[in-house]
Design an enzyme around this catalytic site. Sequence first.
Site, PDB file in Angstrom:
ATOM      1  N   ASP A  65      50.576  21.352   3.717  1.00  0.00           N
ATOM      2  CA  ASP A  65      50.559  22.407   2.908  1.00  0.00           C
ATOM      3  C   ASP A  65      52.031  22.473   2.267  1.00  0.00           C
ATOM      4  OD1 ASP A  65      51.461  23.535   5.278  1.00  0.00           O
ATOM      5  OD2 ASP A  65      49.917  25.246   5.114  1.00  0.00           O
TER       6      ASP A  65
ATOM      7  N   ASN B  21      45.860  36.048   8.904  1.00  0.00           N
ATOM      8  CA  ASN B  21      44.901  36.241   8.200  1.00  0.00           C
ATOM      9  C   ASN B  21      43.585  35.299   8.413  1.00  0.00           C
ATOM     10  OD1 ASN B  21      45.895  34.217   6.603  1.00  0.00           O
ATOM     11  ND2 ASN B  21      45.924  35.106   4.737  1.00  0.00           N
TER      12      ASN B  21
ATOM     13  N   HIS C 226      43.937  32.082   7.869  1.00  0.00           N
ATOM     14  CA  HIS C 226      44.069  30.726   7.061  1.00  0.00           C
ATOM     15  C   HIS C 226      44.483  29.486   7.902  1.00  0.00           C
ATOM     16  CE1 HIS C 226      48.814  31.266   5.890  1.00  0.00           C
ATOM     17  NE2 HIS C 226      48.573  30.900   7.350  1.00  0.00           N
TER      18      HIS C 226
ATOM     19  N   GLU D 106      43.101  30.005   2.094  1.00  0.00           N
ATOM     20  CA  GLU D 106      43.148  31.532   2.313  1.00  0.00           C
ATOM     21  C   GLU D 106      41.923  32.147   2.463  1.00  0.00           C
ATOM     22  OE1 GLU D 106      45.932  32.456   3.104  1.00  0.00           O
ATOM     23  OE2 GLU D 106      47.616  32.937   1.841  1.00  0.00           O
TER      24      GLU D 106
HETATM   25  P1  PGA Z   1      52.885  30.125  12.433  1.00  0.00           P
HETATM   26  O1  PGA Z   1      52.155  30.026  11.035  1.00  0.00           O
HETATM   27  O2  PGA Z   1      52.857  28.867  13.241  1.00  0.00           O
HETATM   28  O3  PGA Z   1      54.496  30.155  11.835  1.00  0.00           O
HETATM   29  O4  PGA Z   1      52.844  31.346  13.006  1.00  0.00           O
HETATM   30  C1  PGA Z   1      50.835  29.615  11.281  1.00  0.00           C
HETATM   31  C2  PGA Z   1      50.174  29.611  10.003  1.00  0.00           C
HETATM   32  O5  PGA Z   1      50.485  30.480   9.054  1.00  0.00           O
HETATM   33  O6  PGA Z   1      49.332  28.571   9.583  1.00  0.00           O
END
Ligand code: PGA
Length: 241
Positions: free
Chosen positions: A67, A136, A138, A143
Amino acid sequence: MHTIVYDNPDQLARSTAEKIIGTVEHNPNALLCLAGGETPRLTYRYTAAIAKDKGIDFSAVQFVSLDEWIGVSTSNTGSCYYFLQQMLFAPLDIPSANIHFFDACAVDLDAECKRIDNIIGQLKDIDLMLVGIGMNGHIGFNEPGVAVDQAAHTTVLDISTQQVGQKYFLENTALQKGITLGMAQFMQAQTAILLASGITKAAIIKKALEEEITNAVPASFIQKHGNAFVMLDMAAASLLQ
Ligand code: PGA
C-alpha cells in the site's frame, strides 16, 4: 490459521525473518509482498542480517507493493517504498527491475492499480504476504467496510488511519487516501503472515481472531485463509483465550 506467540518482540522478529528467508531459500524467484509500518521494522533488520550471514541470494526475488499514501512520493521518508528501500532493498541489493511498487503520485491511479494487478498476474501468485494490523482492523489500506473480493484499489482512509499514519512522517502530512492491494490478493497469497506486537494491538487482535469474520474488521478474514500464520508477541496475544 496457526497462531504463534513469542515471549518478546525480539524473538517474534527473528522467527518472522527466518520465515522470509526460508521462503527465499525454497524459491529464489519468490514474489514477496511485505508491509511497511513500525511492526516489521525489526523483522526486516534481522532479514537483511541473516541473508548476509548465510549468503542467501535475493537477486531474483520479486517485490510487490502492499500500500501507499496517495500523493506521497517515493522520496518521502513516510512512504512504504522509502521504508522498504532503507530496510531491505538497499541492504540486499535488490535490482530495481524486481521492485514493483505503486506510484502513489500517478495521474491515473486506476491504471496504476491495473498495472500492479497485471504484474502479480504475470508473476503468478504472491508467495508470501506479510501484513500488520491497523488499530481499526485494516490490512494494508483495506479499511472497515471494504469489498473483500477486490484486487488493487484506491480508498478514502479512516480518520483513525489518517491520524495514526502521522507517526511515519517528519511533518504533518495530508493522508486522506490510500492505494492498496485488495483482500482478494491477501486471500490468494500462498502464505499469509499477520504480524502484531505490543499491548496496543491486543484488543484488535482478539477481535480479528476470536470474533466473527466480517468486513467491519478486514483482518478477521485471516481466519478463512488456507495457509496463514498469526505471529504475535505476548503483549499482542494477552487478551486471547
Ligand atoms: P504499524 O501499522 O505496524 O505501524 O502498527 C500497522 C498497520 O496500520 O497496518
